[in-house]
Design a protein around this motif. Structure first.
Motif, PDB file in Angstrom:
ATOM      1  N   ARG A 150      33.807 -75.798  64.143  1.00 58.76           N
ATOM      2  CA  ARG A 150      33.014 -76.262  65.304  1.00 58.76           C
ATOM      3  C   ARG A 150      33.883 -76.069  66.545  1.00 58.76           C
ATOM      4  O   ARG A 150      34.911 -76.730  66.682  1.00 58.76           O
ATOM      5  CB  ARG A 150      32.655 -77.732  65.116  1.00 58.76           C
ATOM      6  CG  ARG A 150      31.855 -78.012  63.843  1.00 58.76           C
ATOM      7  CD  ARG A 150      31.911 -79.460  63.457  1.00 58.76           C
ATOM      8  NE  ARG A 150      33.308 -79.871  63.213  1.00 58.76           N
ATOM      9  CZ  ARG A 150      33.669 -81.138  63.021  1.00 58.76           C
ATOM     10  NH1 ARG A 150      32.776 -82.107  63.065  1.00 58.76           N
ATOM     11  NH2 ARG A 150      34.954 -81.444  62.798  1.00 58.76           N
ATOM     12  N   THR A 153      33.777 -74.605  73.847  1.00 63.48           N
ATOM     13  CA  THR A 153      34.200 -73.624  74.854  1.00 63.48           C
ATOM     14  C   THR A 153      33.750 -74.090  76.236  1.00 63.48           C
ATOM     15  O   THR A 153      32.851 -74.935  76.360  1.00 63.48           O
ATOM     16  CB  THR A 153      33.678 -72.216  74.541  1.00 63.48           C
ATOM     17  OG1 THR A 153      34.311 -71.254  75.408  1.00 63.48           O
ATOM     18  CG2 THR A 153      32.162 -72.123  74.687  1.00 63.48           C
ATOM     19  N   ASN A 156      31.831 -69.361  80.691  1.00 61.93           N
ATOM     20  CA  ASN A 156      31.309 -68.256  79.858  1.00 61.93           C
ATOM     21  C   ASN A 156      32.376 -67.183  79.793  1.00 61.93           C
ATOM     22  O   ASN A 156      32.757 -66.625  80.831  1.00 61.93           O
ATOM     23  CB  ASN A 156      30.018 -67.673  80.456  1.00 61.93           C
ATOM     24  CG  ASN A 156      29.601 -66.395  79.727  1.00 61.93           C
ATOM     25  OD1 ASN A 156      29.853 -65.295  80.236  1.00 61.93           O
ATOM     26  ND2 ASN A 156      29.002 -66.521  78.554  1.00 61.93           N
ATOM     27  N   LEU A 169      34.020 -65.814  73.305  1.00 60.52           N
ATOM     28  CA  LEU A 169      32.815 -65.666  72.470  1.00 60.52           C
ATOM     29  C   LEU A 169      32.927 -64.468  71.547  1.00 60.52           C
ATOM     30  O   LEU A 169      32.252 -64.401  70.519  1.00 60.52           O
ATOM     31  CB  LEU A 169      31.567 -65.564  73.352  1.00 60.52           C
ATOM     32  CG  LEU A 169      31.243 -66.785  74.226  1.00 60.52           C
ATOM     33  CD1 LEU A 169      29.841 -66.665  74.820  1.00 60.52           C
ATOM     34  CD2 LEU A 169      31.404 -68.102  73.479  1.00 60.52           C
ATOM     35  N   SER A 183      29.876 -72.924  64.613  1.00 63.65           N
ATOM     36  CA  SER A 183      28.963 -73.490  65.629  1.00 63.65           C
ATOM     37  C   SER A 183      29.736 -73.736  66.922  1.00 63.65           C
ATOM     38  O   SER A 183      30.970 -73.876  66.901  1.00 63.65           O
ATOM     39  CB  SER A 183      28.338 -74.798  65.136  1.00 63.65           C
ATOM     40  OG  SER A 183      29.368 -75.724  64.825  1.00 63.65           O
ATOM     41  N   VAL A 184      28.995 -73.784  68.008  1.00 60.37           N
ATOM     42  CA  VAL A 184      29.617 -73.861  69.339  1.00 60.37           C
ATOM     43  C   VAL A 184      29.109 -75.076  70.093  1.00 60.37           C
ATOM     44  O   VAL A 184      27.915 -75.393  70.052  1.00 60.37           O
ATOM     45  CB  VAL A 184      29.277 -72.574  70.149  1.00 60.37           C
ATOM     46  CG1 VAL A 184      29.773 -72.674  71.592  1.00 60.37           C
ATOM     47  CG2 VAL A 184      29.891 -71.351  69.457  1.00 60.37           C
ATOM     48  N   ALA A 186      28.968 -75.949  73.974  1.00 59.67           N
ATOM     49  CA  ALA A 186      29.152 -75.307  75.272  1.00 59.67           C
ATOM     50  C   ALA A 186      29.140 -76.359  76.369  1.00 59.67           C
ATOM     51  O   ALA A 186      28.147 -77.075  76.553  1.00 59.67           O
ATOM     52  CB  ALA A 186      28.040 -74.279  75.505  1.00 59.67           C
ATOM     53  N   THR A 199      26.601 -69.049  78.457  1.00 58.94           N
ATOM     54  CA  THR A 199      27.114 -69.160  77.086  1.00 58.94           C
ATOM     55  C   THR A 199      26.025 -69.609  76.127  1.00 58.94           C
ATOM     56  O   THR A 199      25.817 -68.993  75.070  1.00 58.94           O
ATOM     57  CB  THR A 199      28.310 -70.130  77.041  1.00 58.94           C
ATOM     58  OG1 THR A 199      29.407 -69.523  77.719  1.00 58.94           O
ATOM     59  CG2 THR A 199      28.724 -70.445  75.604  1.00 58.94           C
ATOM     60  N   ALA A 200      25.302 -70.637  76.509  1.00 60.15           N
ATOM     61  CA  ALA A 200      24.210 -71.112  75.636  1.00 60.15           C
ATOM     62  C   ALA A 200      23.198 -69.989  75.412  1.00 60.15           C
ATOM     63  O   ALA A 200      22.721 -69.774  74.288  1.00 60.15           O
ATOM     64  CB  ALA A 200      23.537 -72.340  76.255  1.00 60.15           C
ATOM     65  N   MET A 203      24.616 -67.365  72.937  1.00 60.79           N
ATOM     66  CA  MET A 203      24.659 -67.872  71.552  1.00 60.79           C
ATOM     67  C   MET A 203      23.243 -67.983  70.974  1.00 60.79           C
ATOM     68  O   MET A 203      23.013 -67.608  69.824  1.00 60.79           O
ATOM     69  CB  MET A 203      25.379 -69.217  71.493  1.00 60.79           C
ATOM     70  CG  MET A 203      26.862 -69.145  71.893  1.00 60.79           C
ATOM     71  SD  MET A 203      27.919 -68.206  70.717  1.00 60.79           S
ATOM     72  CE  MET A 203      27.905 -66.580  71.413  1.00 60.79           C
ATOM     73  N   VAL A 210      24.374 -73.524  68.837  1.00 59.50           N
ATOM     74  CA  VAL A 210      25.086 -73.941  70.056  1.00 59.50           C
ATOM     75  C   VAL A 210      24.499 -75.246  70.541  1.00 59.50           C
ATOM     76  O   VAL A 210      23.270 -75.435  70.540  1.00 59.50           O
ATOM     77  CB  VAL A 210      24.990 -72.854  71.165  1.00 59.50           C
ATOM     78  CG1 VAL A 210      23.559 -72.476  71.496  1.00 59.50           C
ATOM     79  CG2 VAL A 210      25.763 -73.266  72.412  1.00 59.50           C
ATOM     80  N   THR A 211      25.389 -76.169  70.880  1.00 58.57           N
ATOM     81  CA  THR A 211      24.977 -77.467  71.419  1.00 58.57           C
ATOM     82  C   THR A 211      25.504 -77.584  72.844  1.00 58.57           C
ATOM     83  O   THR A 211      26.710 -77.400  73.083  1.00 58.57           O
ATOM     84  CB  THR A 211      25.562 -78.628  70.577  1.00 58.57           C
ATOM     85  OG1 THR A 211      25.140 -78.453  69.218  1.00 58.57           O
ATOM     86  CG2 THR A 211      25.106 -79.984  71.115  1.00 58.57           C
TER      87      THR A 211
END
Ligand SMILES: CSC[C@H]1O[C@H](OP(=O)(O)O)[C@H](O)[C@@H]1O
Length: 346
Positions: A150, A153, A156, A169, A183-184, A186, A199-200, A203, A210-211
Motif C-alpha cells: 500500500r 504518493t 503526480n 507511478l 494499491s495507492v 494519493a 494521479t487518481a 490510476m 487508488v484512494t
C-alpha cells in the motif's frame, strides 16, 4: 495518455489544467505557446517540462529567419533563455535546453536547415530516453514493493509528469506488470490538486486501486498502519541527496520517518543536479497567491489575506530511505553514491 506529442511538424500538449474532466490538446507551432503552457502548468512535471522545452526550442529554431549560423545561434540562445525562465526549480528544464544547445554548438553543420533537423533528432532522443529511464526505474523500484503493498504518493509523478510511464507511478506500474497487487493512496496535493486530478486519474485509467485523501490525512493514515511505503517524484536532487519536490512532500517525509515507514524518491539522472551541494541552494518557485485563495474561480479566503505559495519544498537527505534511478536503487551515503552514477552537470 501521452502528455507530449510531436506530430505533423508541431508540438501537441495535453492541457493538464483541464484534467480529469476534459482531454484537450494545445497545438503549438510557436515556442511562446510552449513557454506559456509550461508557466501555467498545462504541461508540468520535471521530465515533461524538459521534453516540452526541447521541442519548444525546435519550434523556436523554425521561427528564426536567417541562413547565417552565427545569427541563428544568437537568436536560438535568446529563445532558450525565454524557455528556461518559465520555471526555476525543476532542473530537467535547464538540463534539456543545455543538452539541445550543446548538440547544436558542437555540430560543425553550417546549414541552418540541417541544424534544425539535428535539433529535432535531439529532442526526440530526450523524449525517448526519458520513457526508457522510467521503465528501468520501475524495474528496479518494484523490487521494493511486496505483493499487496500500500503506497502513499504526493502530487503526480506519473506518465503525465514525464515523457511517459512515470517515475513514482512508473514503479507502481512495474509492480502491477509483475503481477503484484499494489494499491495507492494519493494525496490531493493542494493548491493545484495534481494528486486528485492527475494521479487518481492515471490510476483509475489503469485499474490500479487508488484512494484519494486530503493532504492533512497522511499522518493519521500512517498512524492507522495503512501505509507500507511512500514513493514520490522529484524536481531537483542535489549532490548530497536533498530532494526538492511538490510542496507538502517534506511534511510527508517527516511523518514517514516518525512512523518508521520507508520514504522513497524515484527520479531519473536528469533530475540530479551535481552542481549544487545541498538543497539550500535550490531555487524554489513561488506562484500566484490566487492559486491558494481561489478554487475554480471562487474565493476561498477573504480579500486582504496574506499568502505564501511556494510550489516546492526541500526534503533533507536524512529523511530519504533510497533514491530509485534508472541506474539502480541508491542508498546513503548519497554524496558518495550519487557521484558514482552521475557525471557533473557542468
Ligand atoms: C516526475 S517529476 C513530477 C514532479 O513535478 C511536480 O511539480 P509540478 O506539478 O509543479 O510540475 C511535482 O513536484 C512532482 O513530484
Amino acid at each position: 495518455m501521452d502528455a507530449i506529442i510531436w506530430e505533423n511538424d508541431h508540438l501537441r500538449l495535453l492541457d493538464q489544467t483541464k484534467l480529469p474532466g476534459t482531454m484537450e490538446y494545445i497545438e503549438c507551432y510557436d515556442y511562446r505557446k510552449v513557454a506559456e503552457s509550461i508557466k501555467r502548468l498545462a504541461v508540468r512535471g520535471a521530465p515533461a517540462i524538459g521534453a516540452a522545452a526541447a521541442y519548444g526550442l525546435v519550434l523556436g529554431a523554425k521561427q528564426i529567419n536567417t541562413t547565417d549560423r552565427k545569427e541563428f545561434l544568437e537568436k536560438l540562445e535568446a529563445i532558450a533563455g525565454e524557455l528556461r525562465a518559465t520555471r526555476p526549480t525543476a532542473v530537467n528544464l535547464a538540463w534539456a535546453l543545455d543538452r539541445m544547445l550543446m548538440r547544436v554548438n558542437t555540430s560543425s553543420e553550417q546549414d541552418v536547415e540541417k541544424i534544425r533537423r539535428v535539433m529535432l533528432e535531439e529532442a526526440h532522443a530526450i523524449y525517448q530516453e526519458d520513457v526508457q529511464s522510467n521503465r528501468k526505474m520501475g524495474e528496479f523500484g518494484q523490487e521494493l514493493l511486496p505483493n499487496g503493498a500500500r503506497v502513499l504518493t504526493h502530487c503526480n509523478a506519473g506518465a503525465l509528469a514525464t515523457a511517459g510511464y512515470g517515475t513514482a507511478l512508473g514503479v507502481i506500474r512495474a509492480a502491477k506488470e509483475k503481477g503484484k497487487e499494489v494499491s495507492v493512496f494519493a494525496d490531493e496535493t493542494r493548491p493545484l490538486l495534481q494528486g486528485a486530478r492527475l494521479t487518481a486519474w492515471e490510476m483509475v485509467q489503469e485499474g490500479i486501486p487508488v484512494t484519494l485523501i486530503t493532504d492533512g490525512m497522511a499522518g493519521y493514515l500512517m498512524a492507522k498502519k495503512k501505509v507500507d511505503c511512500v514513493i514520490v517524484g522529484a524536481d531537483r536532487i542535489t549532490a548530497n541527496g536533498d530532494v526538492a519536490n511538490k510542496i507538502g512532500t517534506y511534511g510527508v517525509a517527516v511523518l514517514a520517518n516518525y512512523h518508521k515507514i520507508p520514504f522513497y524518491v524515484a527520479a531519473p539522472l536528469s533530475t540530479i543536479d551535481m552542481t549544487l551541494s545541498s538543497g539550500e541552494e535550490i531555487p524554489i518557485e513561488e506562484r500566484d497567491p490566487k492559486e491558494v485563495t481561489h478554487h475554480a474561480g471562487q474565493a476561498m479566503a477573504p480579500d486582504g489575506v496574506q499568502v505564501w505559495n511556494p510550489a516546492f519544498d526541500v526534503t533533507p537527505n536524512s529523511l530519504v530511505t533510497a533514491i530509485i534511478t534508472e541506474m539502480g536503487i541508491i542508498y546513503p551515503p548519497y554524496t558518495e553514491n550519487l557521484a558514482k552514477i552521475c557525471k557533473p552537470n557542468k
